[in-house]
Design a protein around this motif. Structure first.
Motif, PDB file in Angstrom:
ATOM      1  N   LEU A 268       0.833  -1.209   0.000  1.00 10.37           N
ATOM      2  CA  LEU A 268       0.000   0.000   0.000  1.00 10.37           C
ATOM      3  C   LEU A 268       0.866   1.258   0.000  1.00 10.37           C
ATOM      4  O   LEU A 268       0.620   2.208  -0.751  1.00 10.37           O
ATOM      5  CB  LEU A 268      -0.911   0.012   1.227  1.00 10.37           C
ATOM      6  CG  LEU A 268      -2.344  -0.499   1.078  1.00 10.37           C
ATOM      7  CD1 LEU A 268      -3.086  -0.368   2.395  1.00 10.37           C
ATOM      8  CD2 LEU A 268      -3.094   0.233  -0.027  1.00 10.37           C
ATOM      9  N   LEU A 269       1.885   1.266   0.853  1.00 13.44           N
ATOM     10  CA  LEU A 269       2.772   2.426   0.943  1.00 13.44           C
ATOM     11  C   LEU A 269       3.479   2.660  -0.386  1.00 13.44           C
ATOM     12  O   LEU A 269       3.617   3.803  -0.842  1.00 13.44           O
ATOM     13  CB  LEU A 269       3.782   2.226   2.077  1.00 13.44           C
ATOM     14  CG  LEU A 269       3.201   2.228   3.498  1.00 13.44           C
ATOM     15  CD1 LEU A 269       4.253   1.786   4.503  1.00 13.44           C
ATOM     16  CD2 LEU A 269       2.651   3.606   3.865  1.00 13.44           C
ATOM     17  N   GLN A 270       3.939   1.584  -1.005  1.00 10.02           N
ATOM     18  CA  GLN A 270       4.578   1.711  -2.313  1.00 10.02           C
ATOM     19  C   GLN A 270       3.591   2.212  -3.355  1.00 10.02           C
ATOM     20  O   GLN A 270       3.928   3.046  -4.196  1.00 10.02           O
ATOM     21  CB  GLN A 270       5.166   0.356  -2.730  1.00 10.02           C
ATOM     22  CG  GLN A 270       6.355  -0.088  -1.883  1.00 10.02           C
ATOM     23  CD  GLN A 270       6.788  -1.522  -2.173  1.00 10.02           C
ATOM     24  OE1 GLN A 270       5.997  -2.320  -2.680  1.00 10.02           O
ATOM     25  NE2 GLN A 270       8.028  -1.851  -1.851  1.00 10.02           N
ATOM     26  N   HIS A 271       2.353   1.715  -3.286  1.00 10.17           N
ATOM     27  CA  HIS A 271       1.299   2.138  -4.210  1.00 10.17           C
ATOM     28  C   HIS A 271       1.006   3.632  -4.070  1.00 10.17           C
ATOM     29  O   HIS A 271       0.711   4.317  -5.059  1.00 10.17           O
ATOM     30  CB  HIS A 271       0.043   1.308  -3.930  1.00 10.17           C
ATOM     31  CG  HIS A 271      -1.095   1.568  -4.866  1.00 10.17           C
ATOM     32  ND1 HIS A 271      -1.062   1.239  -6.205  1.00 10.17           N
ATOM     33  CD2 HIS A 271      -2.321   2.137  -4.651  1.00 10.17           C
ATOM     34  CE1 HIS A 271      -2.204   1.581  -6.779  1.00 10.17           C
ATOM     35  NE2 HIS A 271      -2.984   2.128  -5.861  1.00 10.17           N
ATOM     36  N   TRP A 272       1.120   4.135  -2.841  1.00 10.13           N
ATOM     37  CA  TRP A 272       0.886   5.555  -2.581  1.00 10.13           C
ATOM     38  C   TRP A 272       2.117   6.414  -2.863  1.00 10.13           C
ATOM     39  O   TRP A 272       2.060   7.642  -2.738  1.00 10.13           O
ATOM     40  CB  TRP A 272       0.451   5.762  -1.126  1.00 10.13           C
ATOM     41  CG  TRP A 272      -0.882   5.187  -0.798  1.00 10.13           C
ATOM     42  CD1 TRP A 272      -1.874   4.840  -1.666  1.00 10.13           C
ATOM     43  CD2 TRP A 272      -1.385   4.877   0.512  1.00 10.13           C
ATOM     44  NE1 TRP A 272      -2.961   4.332  -0.988  1.00 10.13           N
ATOM     45  CE2 TRP A 272      -2.695   4.343   0.350  1.00 10.13           C
ATOM     46  CE3 TRP A 272      -0.878   5.000   1.802  1.00 10.13           C
ATOM     47  CZ2 TRP A 272      -3.482   3.942   1.428  1.00 10.13           C
ATOM     48  CZ3 TRP A 272      -1.648   4.595   2.880  1.00 10.13           C
ATOM     49  CH2 TRP A 272      -2.936   4.081   2.694  1.00 10.13           C
ATOM     50  N   GLY A 273       3.235   5.788  -3.167  1.00  7.78           N
ATOM     51  CA  GLY A 273       4.461   6.538  -3.437  1.00  7.78           C
ATOM     52  C   GLY A 273       5.155   7.044  -2.194  1.00  7.78           C
ATOM     53  O   GLY A 273       5.945   7.999  -2.257  1.00  7.78           O
ATOM     54  N   LYS A 332      -3.826   5.805  10.882  1.00  5.39           N
ATOM     55  CA  LYS A 332      -5.273   5.920  10.625  1.00  5.39           C
ATOM     56  C   LYS A 332      -5.576   5.725   9.142  1.00  5.39           C
ATOM     57  O   LYS A 332      -6.540   5.025   8.779  1.00  5.39           O
ATOM     58  CB  LYS A 332      -5.766   7.296  11.085  1.00  5.39           C
ATOM     59  CG  LYS A 332      -7.278   7.505  10.937  1.00  5.39           C
ATOM     60  CD  LYS A 332      -8.057   6.585  11.874  1.00  5.39           C
ATOM     61  CE  LYS A 332      -9.523   7.005  12.001  1.00  5.39           C
ATOM     62  NZ  LYS A 332     -10.262   6.970  10.742  1.00  5.39           N
ATOM     63  N   LYS A 333      -4.760   6.322   8.270  1.00  7.67           N
ATOM     64  CA  LYS A 333      -4.976   6.187   6.839  1.00  7.67           C
ATOM     65  C   LYS A 333      -4.829   4.730   6.397  1.00  7.67           C
ATOM     66  O   LYS A 333      -5.625   4.219   5.605  1.00  7.67           O
ATOM     67  CB  LYS A 333      -3.994   7.069   6.072  1.00  7.67           C
ATOM     68  CG  LYS A 333      -4.169   7.027   4.561  1.00  7.67           C
ATOM     69  CD  LYS A 333      -3.183   7.951   3.860  1.00  7.67           C
ATOM     70  CE  LYS A 333      -3.376   7.898   2.341  1.00  7.67           C
ATOM     71  NZ  LYS A 333      -2.418   8.778   1.626  1.00  7.67           N
ATOM     72  N   LEU A 334      -3.810   4.045   6.917  1.00  2.00           N
ATOM     73  CA  LEU A 334      -3.592   2.643   6.574  1.00  2.00           C
ATOM     74  C   LEU A 334      -4.730   1.769   7.086  1.00  2.00           C
ATOM     75  O   LEU A 334      -5.202   0.865   6.391  1.00  2.00           O
ATOM     76  CB  LEU A 334      -2.254   2.165   7.140  1.00  2.00           C
ATOM     77  CG  LEU A 334      -1.009   2.664   6.424  1.00  2.00           C
ATOM     78  CD1 LEU A 334       0.237   2.431   7.275  1.00  2.00           C
ATOM     79  CD2 LEU A 334      -0.851   1.985   5.068  1.00  2.00           C
ATOM     80  N   TYR A 335      -5.166   2.031   8.318  1.00  2.00           N
ATOM     81  CA  TYR A 335      -6.268   1.254   8.899  1.00  2.00           C
ATOM     82  C   TYR A 335      -7.541   1.430   8.070  1.00  2.00           C
ATOM     83  O   TYR A 335      -8.214   0.452   7.726  1.00  2.00           O
ATOM     84  CB  TYR A 335      -6.520   1.702  10.339  1.00  2.00           C
ATOM     85  CG  TYR A 335      -7.678   0.990  11.000  1.00  2.00           C
ATOM     86  CD1 TYR A 335      -7.496  -0.267  11.596  1.00  2.00           C
ATOM     87  CD2 TYR A 335      -8.947   1.565  11.037  1.00  2.00           C
ATOM     88  CE1 TYR A 335      -8.561  -0.921  12.204  1.00  2.00           C
ATOM     89  CE2 TYR A 335     -10.007   0.906  11.632  1.00  2.00           C
ATOM     90  CZ  TYR A 335      -9.806  -0.326  12.214  1.00  2.00           C
ATOM     91  OH  TYR A 335     -10.868  -0.973  12.801  1.00  2.00           O
ATOM     92  N   ASP A 336      -7.852   2.670   7.735  1.00  2.62           N
ATOM     93  CA  ASP A 336      -9.056   2.940   6.943  1.00  2.62           C
ATOM     94  C   ASP A 336      -8.967   2.296   5.566  1.00  2.62           C
ATOM     95  O   ASP A 336      -9.962   1.753   5.056  1.00  2.62           O
ATOM     96  CB  ASP A 336      -9.267   4.448   6.804  1.00  2.62           C
ATOM     97  CG  ASP A 336      -9.691   5.121   8.106  1.00  2.62           C
ATOM     98  OD1 ASP A 336     -10.120   4.388   9.030  1.00  2.62           O
ATOM     99  OD2 ASP A 336      -9.579   6.351   8.204  1.00  2.62           O
ATOM    100  N   ALA A 337      -7.788   2.346   4.954  1.00  2.00           N
ATOM    101  CA  ALA A 337      -7.618   1.775   3.615  1.00  2.00           C
ATOM    102  C   ALA A 337      -7.742   0.253   3.644  1.00  2.00           C
ATOM    103  O   ALA A 337      -8.472  -0.331   2.827  1.00  2.00           O
ATOM    104  CB  ALA A 337      -6.266   2.179   3.046  1.00  2.00           C
ATOM    105  N   LEU A 338      -7.060  -0.377   4.570  1.00  2.00           N
ATOM    106  CA  LEU A 338      -7.096  -1.846   4.638  1.00  2.00           C
ATOM    107  C   LEU A 338      -8.487  -2.353   4.985  1.00  2.00           C
ATOM    108  O   LEU A 338      -9.017  -3.258   4.333  1.00  2.00           O
ATOM    109  CB  LEU A 338      -6.087  -2.363   5.671  1.00  2.00           C
ATOM    110  CG  LEU A 338      -4.697  -2.705   5.174  1.00  2.00           C
ATOM    111  CD1 LEU A 338      -3.859  -3.276   6.301  1.00  2.00           C
ATOM    112  CD2 LEU A 338      -4.754  -3.704   4.030  1.00  2.00           C
TER     113      LEU A 338
END
Length: 356
Positions: A268-273, A332-338
């Protein structure tokens, strides 16, 4: 083995379902379970879904004496439009086979295992809770069953899947937890079983957890078993740090479990750059970053809790407060995305969701 038909024996009476508003994690189980047997020379056989029931084993079964057992944890989610989603289930069965290989246990046909899981979920579909933050927790596991007192790999096994409706793993939910850095006990060492998901790893971790809990800490941060210097895991989760804008997670080294959520976070982090690095990181570096004001966030990742923000570390009798003890924006952003991908409220652009 792939072509074996799953026999289904439905329960004649059904359990009373729990209040989905007040679910305790891992305390309630559904009406049915999946079982399959292994016999040396015959392979895996007799796949079946049966009413949930106790397992009958001989007192000399090797599981009790030599600890040949591996397990997994994943979840099923009920979407708003009544679809049932699994999140990257093939990764769990791949890891189950890696764990089995490490403990000299027979590997499963992953396609059959996944089909069995889906069939079991269909049978107990009405047990999947539909409230925010809830899911159906899935526990596949394998145990050795041979009746034999002798230190050798067993000749017979059982593969079992059980299901449990759950809410949040930690009572804090997405709120930060306090973590004690463990300096006496170790979780695993390179060359051991740390990268396998086996019961002994967790039993050996209980003493440190007991001690930290008495001091008011939710979990412990594990350091490497050789130098007790480098960060490895937090509790039963992988761990991430955001330091001066860069996200860092300990690199896989043979003693760290390769988490499915960990891998998903990295992707996800890589996908977001965003800058994500897998490398060794010492507790000294983490602590100094905190003193310098560069430690922006820290959080654990795992199937049960998904994301667990860390608000405080206790190390060498000093408290290190992170982000004022509050949940950071990245966590929070990662939790919401996953969770959004898992429960179908966000698009699955990475192709992780599989419908039952």
């Amino acid at each position: 083995m792939k072509d074996q038909q799953i026999e289904i024996n439905l329960a004649t009476t059904r359990k009373e379902k729990p209040d989905f508003n007040n679910l305790q994690f891992g305390r309630t189980f559904t009406d049915h379970m999946f079982i399959m047997d292994y016999t040396e020379g015959k392979g895996w056989h007799d796949p079946r879904i049966v009413p949930y029931q106790p397992i009958t084993l001989d007192p000399a079964a090797t599981i009790f004496h030599y600890g040949q057992t591996v397990f997994e944890g994943l979840k099923a989610y009920l979407t708003k439009d009544e679809k049932v989603f699994l999140f990257r289930p093939t990764k769990n069965f791949e890891r189950l086979n890696r764990s089995s290989a490490r403990l000299c246990m027979p590997e499963l046909d992953e396609e059959l295992a996944l089909n069995a899981l889906k069939e079991l979920i269909r049978v107990d579909r009405d047990w999947i809770p539909n409230l925010e933050g809830t899911s159906l927790y899935i526990r596949p596991f394998i145990i050795s069953t041979e009746v034999h007192l002798g230190v050798s790999a067993a000749l017979t096994y059982q593969f079992i899947i059980i299901l449990s409706p759950v809410g949040a793993y930690y009572k804090e939910g997405i709120n930060p937890v306090k973590i004690a850095v463990e300096t006496e006990f170790v979780r695993a060492v390179q060359g051991g079983t740390g990268n396998a998901k086996t019961a002994g790893n967790y039993a050996g971790a209980l003493k440190a957890q007991e001690v930290s809990s008495k001091s008011g800490y939710s979990q412990v941060l594990w350091l490497d078993g050789k130098e007790k210097k480098y960060v490895e895991e937090v509790g039963s989760m992988n761990v991430f740090f955001k330091i001066n804008g860069e996200i860092i997670t300990p690199e896989l080294n043979g003693s760290i479990l390769e988490g499915v959520t960990r891998d998903s976070i990295i992707q996800l982090l890589q996908h977001w750059g965003l800058p994500i690095v897998e490398r060794k990181i010492s507790m000294e570096e983490v602590y100094q970053a905190g003193l310098d004001g560069k430690l922006e966030e820290a959080f654990g990742t795992g199937t049960a809790a998904v994301i667990s923000p860390i608000g405080e570390f206790f190390w060498k009798n000093e408290k290190l407060i992170i982000n004022n003890g509050e949940t950071g924006p990245l966590a929070k952003k990662l939790y919401d995305a996953l969770t959004g991908i898992q429960n179908g409220t966000l698009p699955d652009s990475l192709g992780w969701v599989e419908e039952v």
